[in-house]
Design a protein around this motif. Structure first.
Motif, mmCIF file in Angstrom:
data_model
loop_
_atom_site.group_PDB
_atom_site.id
_atom_site.type_symbol
_atom_site.label_atom_id
_atom_site.label_comp_id
_atom_site.label_asym_id
_atom_site.label_seq_id
_atom_site.Cartn_x
_atom_site.Cartn_y
_atom_site.Cartn_z
ATOM 1 N N GLY A 177 -6.790 2.297 -2.682
ATOM 2 C CA GLY A 177 -6.310 1.980 -1.344
ATOM 3 C C GLY A 177 -5.416 0.762 -1.332
ATOM 4 O O GLY A 177 -5.532 -0.138 -2.168
ATOM 5 N N VAL A 178 -4.517 0.725 -0.365
ATOM 6 C CA VAL A 178 -3.533 -0.349 -0.299
ATOM 7 C C VAL A 178 -4.152 -1.696 0.082
ATOM 8 O O VAL A 178 -3.607 -2.749 -0.251
ATOM 9 C CB VAL A 178 -2.398 0.035 0.683
ATOM 10 C CG1 VAL A 178 -2.879 -0.016 2.120
ATOM 11 C CG2 VAL A 178 -1.167 -0.830 0.489
ATOM 12 N N VAL A 179 -5.320 -1.676 0.722
ATOM 13 C CA VAL A 179 -5.938 -2.950 1.124
ATOM 14 C C VAL A 179 -6.459 -3.734 -0.078
ATOM 15 O O VAL A 179 -6.045 -4.879 -0.298
ATOM 16 C CB VAL A 179 -7.032 -2.718 2.188
ATOM 17 C CG1 VAL A 179 -7.840 -3.994 2.423
ATOM 18 C CG2 VAL A 179 -6.395 -2.251 3.494
ATOM 19 N N PRO A 180 -7.358 -3.172 -0.917
ATOM 20 C CA PRO A 180 -7.850 -3.964 -2.047
ATOM 21 C C PRO A 180 -6.850 -4.102 -3.190
ATOM 22 O O PRO A 180 -6.927 -5.056 -3.965
ATOM 23 C CB PRO A 180 -9.099 -3.201 -2.504
ATOM 24 C CG PRO A 180 -8.847 -1.793 -2.091
ATOM 25 C CD PRO A 180 -8.070 -1.881 -0.806
ATOM 26 N N ILE A 181 -5.907 -3.162 -3.308
ATOM 27 C CA ILE A 181 -4.954 -3.222 -4.421
ATOM 28 C C ILE A 181 -3.788 -4.141 -4.108
ATOM 29 O O ILE A 181 -3.352 -4.930 -4.966
ATOM 30 C CB ILE A 181 -4.445 -1.812 -4.783
ATOM 31 C CG1 ILE A 181 -5.585 -0.973 -5.367
ATOM 32 C CG2 ILE A 181 -3.290 -1.887 -5.786
ATOM 33 C CD1 ILE A 181 -5.197 0.460 -5.687
ATOM 34 N N ASN A 182 -3.268 -4.080 -2.889
ATOM 35 C CA ASN A 182 -2.040 -4.818 -2.565
ATOM 36 C C ASN A 182 -2.237 -5.910 -1.519
ATOM 37 O O ASN A 182 -1.804 -7.051 -1.716
ATOM 38 C CB ASN A 182 -0.965 -3.836 -2.100
ATOM 39 C CG ASN A 182 -0.682 -2.756 -3.117
ATOM 40 O OD1 ASN A 182 -1.039 -1.595 -2.917
ATOM 41 N ND2 ASN A 182 -0.063 -3.130 -4.225
ATOM 42 N N LEU A 183 -2.873 -5.580 -0.400
ATOM 43 C CA LEU A 183 -3.025 -6.571 0.657
ATOM 44 C C LEU A 183 -3.782 -7.803 0.170
ATOM 45 O O LEU A 183 -3.514 -8.925 0.611
ATOM 46 C CB LEU A 183 -3.739 -5.963 1.866
ATOM 47 C CG LEU A 183 -3.972 -6.918 3.040
ATOM 48 C CD1 LEU A 183 -2.646 -7.379 3.654
ATOM 49 C CD2 LEU A 183 -4.864 -6.277 4.096
#
Length: 361
Positions: A177-183
């Motif tokens: 998911g973009v939250v734990p990987i990028n955000l």
């Protein structure tokens, strides 16, 4: 004395860390560790030894001084714990853990009297990016006045191959998911610049990928409040063609082409001036007879010296191990960023605004 360092994980990030180790005059790359068969070829290209597991490495060669852990998110804690328990200092890629409880348990392990000599640096390497360092210098100088608000963007398009095996863990809600990987990167930078976030609300973006197999979130629009009173908005999305993200704006990632202009990702608003990043333009009424919207704004641009964040982070890690520096991003710092990301996911799932406690223990 040179530090003997191993890299655990031969995916996208591991070889980049390995190259930093090879280029640093005070470190020696002694092994690459990864269970996948093609990792042996990568190790050969890096001219280092290959082992499928940490246990195999520890049995085959003298204990290394340090390790850089670049494995999938859900393995960060068990791999780091195994190394720390063997007396090896660890730089672990972000996020420090895939859940709060495991992260807290690892920090408690490090607090034991027999383990306090061990160093755990969380790899939020963007703290060492020259654009972030310059931004912090400007913010801390007071030239923007009192900080009022922050507007941020991390928006780009990830191709299908990013989610293909062995990277299919990135599609799962539990590990991707973009939250734990990028955000999580941007949350850490915001903490670094403005202090802890204490309240978040989030709304999901419209999904663009088929589910299944894509279970994890693709994006969210956030509102945030910091303990200092600063407020902010942030849009994160990995399913839209866009230059408005850290990688495209700074050219930090060699796999993502840099955009030479119009690729700002942070706008910081103060009582005396505002700043856009990474074009590093400060907007103010300096030099004008009065301060107000009927006056033309003055634009001032700041130069940024180019440097490789991974190299600067490794140099810092060496200094920390040798007792010449304090941790830039401790396990506690890494866990605070993760706590905010977990709160974002809770807000996405429940539709509620989530209050945060900055105390970890």
């Amino acid at each position: 004395m040179d530090l003997r360092v191993v890299v655990v994980g031969a995916g996208l990030i591991g070889p980049r860390h390995a190259k930093s180790i090879l280029s640093n005059p005070h470190t020696e790359l002694v092994a690459l560790i990864d269970p996948l068969p093609n990792a042996a070829t990568t190790a050969q290209q890096l001219q280092t030894s290959y082992y499928p597991t940490v246990e195999a490495m520890l049995q085959a060669i003298p204990k290394p001084d340090a390790a850089i852990v670049c494995t999938p998110n859900h393995t960060h804690v068990p791999v780091s714990r195994e190394l720390l328990a063997s007396g090896v200092h660890v730089l672990v890629e972000k996020p420090v853990s895939d859940n709060i409880d495991n992260g807290v348990e690892m920090l408690r392990f490090l607090q034991r009297p027999e383990n306090t000599h061990l160093k755990l640096l969380v790899g939020h390497h963007r703290r060492f990016n020259p654009y972030v360092l310059k931004t912090k210098e400007i913010v801390d100088s007071g030239s923007l006045g009192r900080i009022i608000a922050i507007n941020g963007l991390w928006t780009l398009f990830k191709p299908d191959e990013y989610f293909a095996p062995p990277g299919d863990w990135r599609r799962a809600q539990s590990s991707g998911g973009v939250v734990p990987i990028n955000l999580v990167h941007d949350i850490d930078i915001l903490h670094y610049l403005f202090g802890p976030i204490v309240r978040v609300h989030a709304e999901k973006t419209l999904p663009q990928r088929p589910s299944p197999p894509h279970e994890a979130e693709e994006g969210a629009a956030l509102t945030m409040r910091f303990a200092s009173g600063v407020v902010g908005t942030f849009l994160v999305c990995d399913a839209t063609p866009s230059p408005h993200n850290f990688e495209t704006g700074t050219g930090e990632n060699p796999l993502i082409p840099k955009c030479s202009s119009d690729a700002d990702f942070y706008r910081i608003f103060g009582s005396d001036a505002s700043l856009s990043v990474p074009d590093m333009t400060r907007w103010s009424y300096d030099g004008r007879s009065s301060k107000g919207w009927n006056q033309p704004l003055t634009a001032e641009k700041f130069d940024v010296e180019e440097a490789t964040p991974f190299d600067l982070q490794l140099a810092h890690f060496v200094d920390v191990i040798q007792g010449e520096a304090e941790l830039s991003c401790s396990g506690e710092d890494g866990l605070r960023a993760l706590i905010v990301c977990q709160a974002v996911r809770k807000a996405l799932d429940t539709g509620e605004t989530v209050e945060l406690d900055s105390n970890i223990f």
